[in-house]
Enzyme design. Sequence first.
Site, short mmCIF file in Angstrom:
data_model
loop_
_atom_site.label_atom_id
_atom_site.label_comp_id
_atom_site.label_asym_id
_atom_site.label_seq_id
_atom_site.Cartn_x
_atom_site.Cartn_y
_atom_site.Cartn_z
N CYS A 115 0.82 -1.23 0.00
CA CYS A 115 0.00 0.00 0.00
C CYS A 115 0.85 1.27 0.00
O CYS A 115 0.35 2.35 -0.31
CB CYS A 115 -0.95 0.00 1.18
SG CYS A 115 -1.89 -1.51 1.32
N HIS A 255 -3.83 6.78 2.73
CA HIS A 255 -4.15 5.49 2.12
C HIS A 255 -5.55 5.07 2.54
O HIS A 255 -5.91 5.16 3.72
CB HIS A 255 -3.11 4.45 2.57
CG HIS A 255 -3.49 3.05 2.25
ND1 HIS A 255 -3.94 2.68 1.00
CD2 HIS A 255 -3.52 1.91 3.01
CE1 HIS A 255 -4.21 1.39 1.01
NE2 HIS A 255 -3.97 0.90 2.21
N ASN A 285 -10.06 -1.06 -0.19
CA ASN A 285 -8.61 -0.92 -0.12
C ASN A 285 -7.99 -1.43 -1.43
O ASN A 285 -8.04 -2.62 -1.72
CB ASN A 285 -8.10 -1.75 1.08
CG ASN A 285 -6.60 -1.63 1.28
OD1 ASN A 285 -5.87 -1.15 0.41
ND2 ASN A 285 -6.14 -2.10 2.41
O1 UT7 Z 1 -3.76 -1.65 3.54
C1 UT7 Z 1 -2.98 -1.66 4.68
C2 UT7 Z 1 -3.23 -2.76 5.55
N1 UT7 Z 1 -4.58 -3.06 5.93
C3 UT7 Z 1 -5.21 -2.38 6.89
O2 UT7 Z 1 -4.84 -1.30 7.25
C4 UT7 Z 1 -6.40 -3.03 7.55
C5 UT7 Z 1 -6.25 -3.00 9.03
N2 UT7 Z 1 -7.29 -3.62 9.79
C6 UT7 Z 1 -8.58 -3.23 9.79
O3 UT7 Z 1 -8.94 -2.34 9.06
C7 UT7 Z 1 -9.53 -3.85 10.79
O4 UT7 Z 1 -8.78 -4.62 11.72
C8 UT7 Z 1 -10.62 -4.73 10.15
C9 UT7 Z 1 -11.62 -3.86 9.40
C10 UT7 Z 1 -9.98 -5.74 9.22
C11 UT7 Z 1 -11.37 -5.51 11.23
O5 UT7 Z 1 -11.91 -4.62 12.19
P1 UT7 Z 1 -11.73 -4.91 13.75
O6 UT7 Z 1 -12.51 -3.88 14.46
O7 UT7 Z 1 -10.25 -4.97 14.03
O8 UT7 Z 1 -12.43 -6.29 13.92
P2 UT7 Z 1 -11.83 -7.67 14.46
O9 UT7 Z 1 -10.87 -8.24 13.48
O10 UT7 Z 1 -11.37 -7.49 15.87
O11 UT7 Z 1 -13.12 -8.58 14.48
C12 UT7 Z 1 -14.20 -8.32 15.37
C13 UT7 Z 1 -15.25 -9.39 15.19
C14 UT7 Z 1 -14.70 -10.81 15.30
O12 UT7 Z 1 -15.65 -11.60 15.95
P3 UT7 Z 1 -15.50 -11.97 17.50
O13 UT7 Z 1 -14.18 -12.68 17.61
O14 UT7 Z 1 -15.52 -10.65 18.23
O15 UT7 Z 1 -16.68 -12.83 17.75
C15 UT7 Z 1 -14.57 -11.25 13.87
O16 UT7 Z 1 -14.68 -12.64 13.71
O17 UT7 Z 1 -15.82 -9.28 13.88
C16 UT7 Z 1 -15.76 -10.57 13.23
N3 UT7 Z 1 -15.60 -10.35 11.80
C17 UT7 Z 1 -16.65 -10.14 10.98
N4 UT7 Z 1 -17.96 -10.09 11.19
C18 UT7 Z 1 -18.74 -9.82 10.14
C19 UT7 Z 1 -14.44 -10.28 11.10
N5 UT7 Z 1 -14.71 -10.02 9.81
C20 UT7 Z 1 -16.06 -9.92 9.71
C21 UT7 Z 1 -16.94 -9.66 8.65
N6 UT7 Z 1 -18.25 -9.62 8.90
N7 UT7 Z 1 -16.50 -9.43 7.38
#
Ligand code: UT7
Length: 328
Positions: A115, A255, A285
């Site tokens: 990125c 980004h 993204n």
């Molecule tokens: O391009 C440069 C690199 N990339 C980034 O900068 C991305 C960086 N990361 C992020 O943007 C965020 O971490 C995400 C958007 C990917 C995820 O958001 P989060 O607030 O960190 O969520 P999480 O990974 O902690 O997941 C929270 C919950 C989990 O469930 P439990 O364990 O709390 O029951 C996940 O299993 O959300 C669940 N989950 C989903 N639920 C519905 C994960 N993906 C999804 C989904 N739909 N697509």
Amino acid sequence: MIIPKSMIVGTGSAIPDKVLTNSDLEKIVDTSDEWIRTRSGIEKRHIAADDQFSSDLGAEAAKKAMVSAGVAAEELDYIIVATITPDVGFPSTACFIQEKLAAYNATAMDIAGACTGFIYALELADSLIQAQKAKTILIIGVETLSKVTDYTDRTTCVLFGDGAGAAILKPAENGRGVLGTYTKSNGSLHYLLHMPGYGTKNPPTLASIEKRLNYIKMAGKEVFKFAVTAMGDAAVKILENTGLHNDDIDLLIPHQANLRIIDATAKRINIPADKVFVNVQNFGNTSAASIPLALDEAISSGRLQQGNTVVLVAFGAGFTWGSAAVKL
Ligand code: UT7
């Protein structure tokens, strides 16, 4: 006072026609429009056709940038392509784009900065012009991430999209141009965001494909935390290095990975929301394409005009991160 050595004289972009909305994704994996919007800010993303590759989107964006810059193919001294989704293992996607442009006076090369790739390309192009090795350079950020996205993995497949953005650089005039660039990497964190099965380490065998190694893997939360700090640091650094005050910035283009990371970056250097460019809702993204796509949209929509100062900030796999300040 900084005297710029290179300036951006034209931009262009290209996006595939096919759109994948959050409600489309609800039918593919266990997710919801509400979850995707609130966690990332993304509403839809564009997806390349089966026979559309990074070199196709990159060449389309490049042609538009060349028209906007009034530059002919034979004038290009370098073609620098930032991508982590090359058409093939080798040769470079830049070489395929060179053929599509018939730009045979150019040296063509790829950069795999994820990125941050476009900022790496901008730094390299600016340095080549400073060193008087080149007069006209085409830089492109392009990705077809949909081809390496695992549409059975809800933690990644809702995030990524395809697209391309390009810019032409020439020697600076009238105080316009690249005021500074800042780039960093931390290769010890490679395992937090990667595609393990793409090169020689895990070649495409039946076993590696069964393990789905040929797709993006991401530890989202860890990446998120590092991204917030690194993008904030990069934004602070570019202001320090150039002597710019936050009031001098007409537009911040972070980004476009996640609206929450964008907001945190703007907050870190005290930039009000109306000076922060956001299009993550439309494209998701797009990795190396995200900043040049946003830059072209900001210029073509009139949000950025000649004489304006724009700050670009990125973070990506590697980890890589960086920033740039440009007077257009
Ligand atoms: O391009 C440069 C690199 N990339 C980034 O900068 C991305 C960086 N990361 C992020 O943007 C965020 O971490 C995400 C958007 C990917 C995820 O958001 P989060 O607030 O960190 O969520 P999480 O990974 O902690 O997941 C929270 C919950 C989990 O469930 P439990 O364990 O709390 O029951 C996940 O299993 O959300 C669940 N989950 C989903 N639920 C519905 C994960 N993906 C999804 C989904 N739909 N697509």
